[in-house]
Enzyme design. Structure first.
Site, PDB file in Angstrom:
ATOM      1  N   SER A   1     -32.182 -23.835  25.289  1.00 50.84           N
ATOM      2  CA  SER A   1     -33.585 -23.775  24.883  1.00 50.84           C
ATOM      3  C   SER A   1     -34.384 -24.727  25.756  1.00 50.84           C
ATOM      4  CB  SER A   1     -33.743 -24.185  23.420  1.00 50.84           C
ATOM      5  OG  SER A   1     -35.105 -24.338  23.062  1.00 50.84           O
TER       6      SER A   1
ATOM      7  N   TYR B   1     -32.144 -30.518  16.701  1.00 48.82           N
ATOM      8  CA  TYR B   1     -32.121 -29.302  17.511  1.00 48.82           C
ATOM      9  C   TYR B   1     -32.223 -29.640  18.996  1.00 48.82           C
ATOM     10  CZ  TYR B   1     -33.381 -24.643  19.221  1.00 48.82           C
ATOM     11  OH  TYR B   1     -33.418 -23.451  19.907  1.00 48.82           O
TER      12      TYR B   1
END
Length: 284
Positions: free
Chosen positions: A139, A152
């Site tokens: 990501s 995350y």
């Protein structure tokens, strides 16, 4: 370079991106191992091509379960041309809350350890064949820490470094490793976000771009490309400016908050906690 994608293993096949990847690969005639936790979703994906699919529902962080999946798939359909480690979860994180440590641990188990346990059974066979593709869905959040999203970001940042290491290790053996870094995709993981999501992309468009990149042997892919340029530009700002800009944005919902996505395997008491301090209290 052209890499065949006739035999694929895809984890996280129940989610928006994973389902889109599986659906497109099956439409192209590939054999696909569908790995996920939602049996009904996987069965619906497999229905149009029953002779070219197998369904598996392991916890991706369980190495024994992933070994068993790999052995079964390889025994039935042969070694995969590519393994796409797509399974991932997201959730807000507050270090001040002791119960959120369980959230941090579980996100790391799925997003980071889960990629290694997904790849591990296939590395030696790919080395022996002298070809294959391992793709990890990282990501853009792995490039820079975001307030309230530390778990995350840490998982995806760690994943990027792990994939870099693996790429260097396997390059002499002809095995390719691709780091895919999407921005915001229109999936369940972003549905509860209350902050701006520039470059929001449909999972079907992302899936097409990913499969195209893998077939071409690419080692890096940012989606959409312009968001990668924006991320690079923001990275040139002084840290204090960058932090101030991000602190003005609403936080990612924490486990148990409205809009939060479920995190499989999370202890029940991780959602019974004191509320976090409002992010506005840190902005001056």
């Amino acid at each position: 370079m052209s890499i065949p994608l006739d035999n694929l293993v895809i984890t996280g096949a129940c989610g928006g991106l994973g389902s889109a990847l599986a659906a497109e690969a099956l439409a192209r005639g590939a054999k696909v191992a569908l790995v996920g936790l939602d049996l009904a979703t996987l069965e619906a994906l497999a229905a149009p091509a029953p002779g070219r699919c197998a369904i598996y529902t392991p916890d991706v962080s369980d190495s024994a379960a992933m070994q068993a999946m790999a052995e079964d798939w390889t025994g039935r359909f042969g070694s995969p041309d590519a393994v796409i480690a797509n399974a991932g979860v997201a959730g807000g994180f507050d270090t001040a809350q002791a119960c959120d440590l369980a959230v941090f641990r579980r996100i790391l188990e799925i997003n980071l350890l889960g990629v290694a346990t997904t790849f591990q059974p296939f590395v030696a066979p790919m080395r022996e064949r002298g070809r294959g593709m391992l793709a990890g869905i990282a990501s853009l959040a792995g490039r820079r820490g975001l307030p309230g999203n530390g778990a995350y970001c840490a998982s995806k940042g760690g994943l990027i470094r792990y994939l870099e290491s693996l790429r260097a290790e396997l390059r002499p053996n002809g095995v390719r490793v691709c780091t895919v870094s999407p921005g915001y995709l229109r999936t369940a993981l972003t549905a509860g976000n209350r902050f701006a999501m520039p470059g929001l992309m449909a999972p079907e468009a992302a899936a097409s771009a990913i499969l195209r990149a893998l077939s071409q042997g690419q080692e890096q892919l940012v989606l959409p490309r312009r968001l990668g340029w924006l991320s690079n530009a923001l990275g040139l700002l002084p840290d204090a400016w960058h932090d101030a800009l991000l602190l003005r944005q609403p936080r990612k919902p924490r486990a148990g908050d409205p809009g939060a996505t479920p995190i499989p395997g999370l202890p029940a008491d991780a959602t019974s906690r004191a509320p976090a301090a409002p992010p506005e209290s840190t902005v001056h």
